[in-house]
Motif scaffolding. Structure first.
Motif, mmCIF file in Angstrom:
data_model
loop_
_atom_site.group_PDB
_atom_site.id
_atom_site.type_symbol
_atom_site.label_atom_id
_atom_site.label_comp_id
_atom_site.label_asym_id
_atom_site.label_seq_id
_atom_site.Cartn_x
_atom_site.Cartn_y
_atom_site.Cartn_z
ATOM 1 N N THR A 12 -2.838 69.360 64.733
ATOM 2 C CA THR A 12 -1.707 69.472 63.822
ATOM 3 C C THR A 12 -2.079 68.975 62.436
ATOM 4 N N LYS A 13 -1.680 69.748 61.418
ATOM 5 C CA LYS A 13 -1.805 69.344 60.012
ATOM 6 C C LYS A 13 -0.433 69.480 59.381
ATOM 7 N N ASN A 14 -0.099 68.594 58.488
ATOM 8 C CA ASN A 14 1.199 68.616 57.825
ATOM 9 C C ASN A 14 0.972 68.791 56.329
ATOM 10 N N PHE A 15 0.677 70.022 55.939
ATOM 11 C CA PHE A 15 0.428 70.354 54.542
ATOM 12 C C PHE A 15 1.616 71.121 53.988
ATOM 13 N N SER A 16 1.706 71.141 52.679
ATOM 14 C CA SER A 16 2.715 71.976 52.033
ATOM 15 C C SER A 16 2.018 72.868 51.017
ATOM 16 N N GLY A 17 2.659 73.944 50.672
ATOM 17 C CA GLY A 17 2.083 74.869 49.717
ATOM 18 C C GLY A 17 1.510 76.083 50.398
ATOM 19 N N LYS A 18 0.762 76.861 49.654
ATOM 20 C CA LYS A 18 0.170 78.082 50.183
ATOM 21 C C LYS A 18 -1.163 77.779 50.824
ATOM 22 N N ILE A 19 -1.426 78.455 51.938
ATOM 23 C CA ILE A 19 -2.697 78.306 52.630
ATOM 24 C C ILE A 19 -3.430 79.635 52.527
#
Length: 87
Positions: free
Chosen positions: A78-85
């Motif tokens: 699990t990763k908790n990133f925001s924005g465009k990937i």
């Protein structure tokens, strides 16, 4: 000259603050993401293990989620990133 030193110290202070924020905030943000995924898996009624460690002769590995499916075991990191990937 004094103004330039003050501005430099202010920028250095902001950079140190951002570094400290990343060091202490990132683990908490990661835990929130793992908890959200765990709730989704549990709500689906899947058989799963969460946040456990595997040890072998190469060392220790932490697994966020292992879900038993009819096709096998699905391991999730699990990763908790925001924005465009982008890939």
């Amino acid at each position: 000259m004094i103004m330039a030193i003050a501005v430099g110290m202010g920028i250095a202070g902001l950079l140190l603050f951002k570094l400290a924020l990343n060091i202490f905030y990132a683990p908490a943000r990661g835990a929130v993401g793992e908890h959200r995924v765990r709730r989704i898996i549990d709500k689906a009624g899947a058989i799963a293990l969460h946040d456990f460690y595997l040890t072998d002769d190469r060392g220790i590995t932490q697994i966020d989620h292992a879900v038993l499916t009819s096709q096998g075991i699905l391991l999730l990191e699990t990763k908790n990133f925001s924005g465009k990937i982008y890939a």
